[in-house]
Design a protein around this motif. Sequence first.
Motif, short mmCIF file in Angstrom:
data_model
loop_
_atom_site.label_atom_id
_atom_site.label_comp_id
_atom_site.label_asym_id
_atom_site.label_seq_id
_atom_site.Cartn_x
_atom_site.Cartn_y
_atom_site.Cartn_z
N TYR A 1 101.13 -12.92 -26.74
CA TYR A 1 102.09 -13.29 -27.61
C TYR A 1 103.06 -12.06 -28.09
O TYR A 1 104.16 -12.44 -28.05
N ALA A 2 102.11 -10.78 -28.35
CA ALA A 2 103.09 -9.85 -28.52
C ALA A 2 103.87 -9.39 -27.23
O ALA A 2 105.39 -8.97 -27.56
N THR A 3 103.58 -9.54 -26.19
CA THR A 3 104.29 -9.28 -24.95
C THR A 3 105.43 -10.36 -24.90
O THR A 3 106.76 -9.84 -24.47
N LEU A 4 105.21 -11.64 -25.15
CA LEU A 4 106.08 -12.60 -24.91
C LEU A 4 107.12 -12.17 -25.93
O LEU A 4 108.48 -12.22 -25.60
N PHE A 5 106.78 -11.83 -27.22
CA PHE A 5 107.82 -11.67 -28.23
C PHE A 5 108.72 -10.21 -27.96
O PHE A 5 109.69 -10.59 -27.98
N LYS A 6 108.04 -9.27 -27.32
CA LYS A 6 108.55 -8.14 -27.04
C LYS A 6 109.65 -8.26 -25.72
O LYS A 6 110.91 -7.59 -26.00
N ILE A 7 109.36 -9.19 -24.83
CA ILE A 7 110.24 -9.32 -23.67
C ILE A 7 111.38 -10.13 -24.32
O ILE A 7 112.62 -9.90 -23.76
N TYR A 8 111.05 -11.33 -24.83
CA TYR A 8 111.97 -12.35 -25.10
C TYR A 8 112.87 -12.35 -26.37
O TYR A 8 113.99 -12.82 -26.46
N TYR A 9 112.40 -11.67 -27.46
CA TYR A 9 113.19 -11.58 -28.85
C TYR A 9 114.49 -10.94 -28.61
O TYR A 9 115.46 -11.70 -28.88
N PRO A 10 114.69 -9.79 -28.05
CA PRO A 10 116.05 -9.36 -27.74
C PRO A 10 117.07 -10.08 -27.01
O PRO A 10 117.92 -10.49 -27.34
N LEU A 11 116.48 -10.88 -25.84
CA LEU A 11 117.32 -11.63 -24.99
C LEU A 11 117.86 -12.95 -26.05
O LEU A 11 118.99 -13.37 -25.85
N ASP B 1 111.37 -18.36 -36.78
CA ASP B 1 110.85 -19.55 -36.98
C ASP B 1 110.48 -20.35 -35.45
O ASP B 1 109.18 -20.69 -35.38
N PHE B 2 111.30 -20.02 -34.69
CA PHE B 2 110.82 -20.37 -33.24
C PHE B 2 109.66 -19.80 -32.69
O PHE B 2 108.80 -20.55 -32.24
N PHE B 3 109.48 -18.55 -32.55
CA PHE B 3 108.36 -18.02 -32.42
C PHE B 3 107.04 -18.13 -32.83
O PHE B 3 106.01 -18.28 -32.51
N LEU B 4 107.29 -18.39 -34.33
CA LEU B 4 106.02 -18.84 -35.19
C LEU B 4 105.46 -20.08 -34.57
O LEU B 4 104.47 -20.40 -34.60
N TYR B 5 106.70 -21.02 -34.44
CA TYR B 5 106.06 -22.49 -33.94
C TYR B 5 105.68 -22.41 -32.67
O TYR B 5 104.57 -22.94 -32.34
N ASP C 1 101.85 -21.18 -33.41
CA ASP C 1 101.20 -22.22 -34.19
C ASP C 1 100.88 -23.50 -33.56
O ASP C 1 99.83 -23.83 -33.46
N HIS C 2 101.77 -23.59 -32.42
CA HIS C 2 101.48 -24.91 -31.50
C HIS C 2 101.18 -24.67 -30.31
O HIS C 2 101.44 -25.72 -29.42
N ARG C 3 100.80 -23.57 -29.81
CA ARG C 3 100.39 -22.95 -28.29
C ARG C 3 99.43 -23.88 -27.45
O ARG C 3 99.50 -24.03 -26.67
N VAL D 1 116.24 -22.94 -23.34
CA VAL D 1 116.25 -24.43 -23.61
C VAL D 1 115.95 -24.85 -24.90
O VAL D 1 116.68 -25.27 -26.01
N SER D 2 114.68 -24.41 -25.28
CA SER D 2 113.88 -24.61 -26.70
C SER D 2 114.72 -23.74 -27.92
O SER D 2 115.00 -24.42 -28.80
N PHE D 3 114.95 -22.56 -27.65
CA PHE D 3 115.62 -21.81 -28.81
C PHE D 3 117.15 -22.21 -29.11
O PHE D 3 117.57 -22.40 -29.92
N ARG D 4 117.82 -22.84 -27.95
CA ARG D 4 119.19 -23.20 -28.12
C ARG D 4 119.22 -24.64 -29.01
O ARG D 4 119.82 -24.65 -29.81
N ARG D 5 118.13 -25.44 -28.60
CA ARG D 5 117.91 -26.58 -29.13
C ARG D 5 117.79 -26.35 -30.87
O ARG D 5 118.30 -26.97 -31.86
N SER D 6 116.81 -25.61 -31.20
CA SER D 6 116.35 -25.25 -32.28
C SER D 6 117.49 -24.53 -33.26
O SER D 6 117.58 -24.86 -34.39
N LEU D 7 118.28 -23.66 -32.44
CA LEU D 7 119.28 -22.96 -33.24
C LEU D 7 120.44 -24.09 -33.47
O LEU D 7 120.99 -23.82 -34.40
N PHE D 8 120.64 -25.00 -32.72
CA PHE D 8 121.99 -26.06 -32.95
C PHE D 8 121.16 -26.64 -34.10
O PHE D 8 122.20 -27.33 -34.95
#
Length: 191
Positions: free
Chosen positions: A21-31, A53-57, A60-62, A77-84
Amino acid sequence: MKKLTDYDLWTALKSGDLKAYATLFKIYYPLLHNYGLKLSNYNEQLTEDCLQDFFLYIYDHRENLSDLDAIKPYLYVSFRRSLFRAIKKASKTINYDENENTFVDFNFSTEDAMIQQEIDTLKQKNLAEHLNELPNRQKEVLYLKYYSDLNTNEIAEVLKINYQSVVNLIHKGIKKLRQEASLKALLKDIM
């Protein structure tokens, strides 16, 4: 230590591995943060809140998440939808239908203007001006292609358009940038 594939990372995350999870966060959060800023018209607070909220989701739902071979397009795709959804909730003046292809007004800054081979010869200041003159959909496709390093299939998935439309948008955007650069150079030589 061997590098994890997307599949291995996602599988480890789904099983509750905090390092994955930390690796996923570190790689994709800035992008995703940079992409979110563009989508939200540089609303830093909204973007950060939504992304957290997206990363917590995700965590939590992993256990209920689908298996993936490629993480990046899924997250975009998922973040775009969540942000809109968050933008719509924050501002009742924005009509957003998540099933409709939404056009986003991207603004490119001078620092962003490092597009690869086809555009390397343009000066950064002029490139940013020319990028901002492109239609919104072309700007978004170029951003995803050159700044987010998504391939054509992944961009089609993120924007919910077909492969050929992505190819056409990239081609038209680059062609227009080249024409603008050539015209500007010609005018400079004449004057």
